[in-house]
Design an enzyme around this catalytic site. Structure first.
Site, PDB file in Angstrom:
ATOM      1  CB  CYS A  98      -0.883  -0.022   1.244  1.00 12.77           C
ATOM      2  SG  CYS A  98      -1.974   1.405   1.369  1.00 12.77           S
ATOM      3  CG  HIS A 140      -5.516  -2.558  -1.152  1.00 12.13           C
ATOM      4  ND1 HIS A 140      -4.483  -3.133  -0.436  1.00 12.13           N
ATOM      5  CD2 HIS A 140      -5.286  -1.224  -1.127  1.00 12.13           C
ATOM      6  CE1 HIS A 140      -3.686  -2.171   0.014  1.00 12.13           C
ATOM      7  NE2 HIS A 140      -4.139  -1.001  -0.400  1.00 12.13           N
ATOM      8  CD  GLU A 141      -6.496   1.159  -4.048  1.00 10.99           C
ATOM      9  OE1 GLU A 141      -6.614   2.195  -3.372  1.00 10.99           O
ATOM     10  OE2 GLU A 141      -5.414   0.553  -4.168  1.00 10.99           O
ATOM     11  CG  HIS A 144      -7.330   2.888   1.194  1.00 12.58           C
ATOM     12  ND1 HIS A 144      -6.473   3.166   2.236  1.00 12.58           N
ATOM     13  CD2 HIS A 144      -6.593   2.185   0.291  1.00 12.58           C
ATOM     14  CE1 HIS A 144      -5.275   2.652   1.974  1.00 12.58           C
ATOM     15  NE2 HIS A 144      -5.320   2.048   0.796  1.00 12.58           N
TER      16      HIS A 144
END
Ligand code: ZN
Length: 188
Positions: A98, A140-141, A144
């Site tokens: 990341c 993953h994004e 966030h």
């Protein structure tokens, strides 16, 4: 413009992001800037909280991975107001890194398929299913946007073993090729 990347320990990475609408100021420019920032930092995905904005926006360009993985050939996309509505398939381990957690990578367990609703940069609505590496990068994004980092998804043992490395990152004790904002707001 190229944005500095917010680093692990900064509170903005822990906020839950808000939806935006078509009147969000200078959205086209912001999206272009996020791609420029992504390319400068040599990442494959960048979420708005990583540049200090708590909005539900992330960009992905994984076309550079197409040589090893042909499913990435056209995988350059903008995701606005994304909502994952389903996660399914077997869970798989895969190594992730990341931009907000520099110089670290760890195996993360995630579902192999997702269904997600989102708008693209032209405000066209999509209800789409993604699998494999695309689903991996999106999840993953997407995390966030909910204030979640991949290190949160590691086992207690791995977390304990990483603790000193994460503390070093928070203090700015690392090298990076790109500009960053440390938890104390310092840009370097
Ligand atoms: Zn990330």
């Amino acid at each position: 413009m190229i944005y500095p990347i917010v680093v692990y320990g900064h509170p903005v990475l822990r906020k839950v992001s808000e939806d935006i609408d078509e009147n969000y100021p200078n959205l086209k420019q912001l999206i272009n800037d996020m791609f420029d920032t992504l390319y400068m930092s040599e990442g494959v995905g960048l979420a708005a909280p990583q540049i200090g904005k708590s909005i539900r926006l992330f960009v992905i360009d994984a076309t550079g991975m197409a040589e090893d993985d042909p499913t990435m050939k056209d995988f350059k996309k903008v995701f606005i107001n994304a909502q994952i509505t389903e996660r399914f398939g077997e869970k798989e381990m895969y190594q992730e890194g990341c931009l907000s957690v520099p110089n670290l990578s760890e195996d993360v367990l995630r579902e192999t398929s997702i269904r997600m609703e989102y708008y693209d940069e032209n405000w066209n609505f999509h209800d789409e299913t993604f699998g494999g590496m695309q689903a991996r990068i999106i999840q993953h994004e997407y995390d966030h946007l909910d204030g979640i980092l991949y290190v949160d998804r590691l086992s207690q043992l791995r977390k304990r073993l990483l603790k000193s490395k994460l503390t070093a990152i928070m203090k700015g004790d690392f090298e990076s090729r790109y500009k960053v904002i440390l938890p104390g707001q310092k840009i370097r």
